[in-house]
Motif scaffolding. Structure first.
Motif: not given
Length: 369
Positions: A166-172
């Protein structure tokens, strides 16, 4: 050919309140090595190859692990490389060890937001340290007062127990910890949306020798263009949309590597042949298998229907449809699992296996291979 392993990714949250988007991508089992590949050409032809002075070369190291715990007899080899994450200077970026997987289209990283035992075994990516924004699945910055979109990635594999992340979305920014080729001024970085893990099961992730996965599938395997590492890298760095994977013969030793922007001619074992990608819009690196031969005998498996093989950088096995297994065993000299002759217990003597691909290329595997 049927896929023997699958990953399913569900995206839920405020951006998609009335639906669950399913993105399926298959971890294939076939013994095909990527010499060079391109998704810029959807019709068959000879693509323009990258110039060697503009290549980004990333060394890979071989890791052998036991899947399913220390008592397991199942071993798996993984070729892993380093990436650095963040928009800061090279020294301030976070370094992680990842598997480059042609069978998936997302970037999934262990993160400091995960306290599961499997997460604590690896280096963890910190979005907060980089000041990287949490985003929803559509790429918009998430409202800090509301729950952001999340991803659930399920793994169903032949050589490992089922599991999920499970995870979240990150912009990097994802940068390759590379060796610069002479004359190359590229930094090898791409701004992408990645999945930062918040939870994961012990199996199979407790045993894997890497901190994350960088999918190298085509855009059809990604949740959107901003999720596709290969597309973002080639567009932002102005390089050819190509990569090459080199794995040395274990007996000879040497270093494995992955090259972006083209390939190194000195790594080729012979002339370079191109095979067209079948249905590239689906996102798989798949090729049409026109015929399968054992020695001089052509099998029936691909005579009456279209066969496709998936090029999978994370597997060293050859997977075949179950209903073709008996015909293969008989043609190769095996019956009910017995060796064809005494003194051949390790199955290294026998006829060659030939896979005839669209475009005229024939891949040949000896019994030892």
């Amino acid at each position: 050919a049927q896929a023997t392993c699958s990953l399913a990714c569900c995206i839920t949250g405020s951006a998609f309140p009335d639906a669950v988007i399913m993105i399926r991508f298959f971890a294939k089992h076939c013994l095909l090595v990527v010499a060079a590949a391109t998704h810029a050409h959807k019709t068959f032809g000879v693509p323009d190859v990258g110039h060697t002075e503009g290549l980004v070369v990333l060394p890979l190291s071989r890791k052998v692990t036991k899947l399913g715990g220390a008592e397991s007899l199942v071993k798996k080899s993984s070729y892993v490389g380093k990436i650095r994450i963040g928009a800061a200077t090279r020294e301030e970026r976070q370094e992680m060890l990842v598997l480059f997987d042609t069978g998936s289209g997302q970037i999934v990283l262990d993160s400091t937001r995960c306290t599961a035992p499997a997460c604590m075994q690896h280096h963890q990516y910190s979005p907060e340290r980089n000041g990287a924004p949490i985003v929803n699945a559509d790429g918009q910055i998430a409202d800090s007062s509301a729950q952001s979109d999340t991803a659930l990635i399920n793994l169903d594999s032949n050589d490992a127990e089922p599991g999920h992340v499970r995870g979240i979305f990150v912009r990097d920014h994802i940068c390759l910890a590379m060796e610069r080729r002479k004359g190359s001024g590229m930094d090898g970085c791409a701004e992408v949306i990645l999945v930062a893990a918040t939870n994961m099961t012990n199996q199979p992730f407790l045993d894997v020798p890497f901190d994350g996965i960088v999918g190298l599938g085509l855009e059809g395997l990604s949740a959107g263009p901003d999720y596709n590492f290969l597309g973002r890298l080639t567009a932002q760095e102005g390089m050819q949309p190509q990569f090459a994977l080199f794995v040395p013969n274990q007996a000879e030793g040497g270093r494995a590597e992955i090259t972006f922007g083209g390939f190194r001619p000195e790594r080729l074992a012979g002339p370079l042949f191109w095979a067209p990608v079948a249905a590239p819009e689906v996102g798989f690196w798949q090729v049409v298998v026109q015929a399968v031969r054992i020695g001089d005998q052509e099998l029936d498996v691909c005579k009456d229907s279209i066969c496709r093989g998936f090029v999978d950088s994370s597997s060293s096995q050859l997977g075949v449809p179950e209903d073709a297994m008996e015909e293969l065993e008989v043609a190769m000299g095996f019956k009910n699992g017995a060796a064809p002759s005494e003194g051949n217990d390790d199955c290294t003597v026998g006829p060659d296996l030939h896979l005839v691909l669209e475009g005229g290329l024939t891949l040949t595997l000896t019994a030892r291979e």
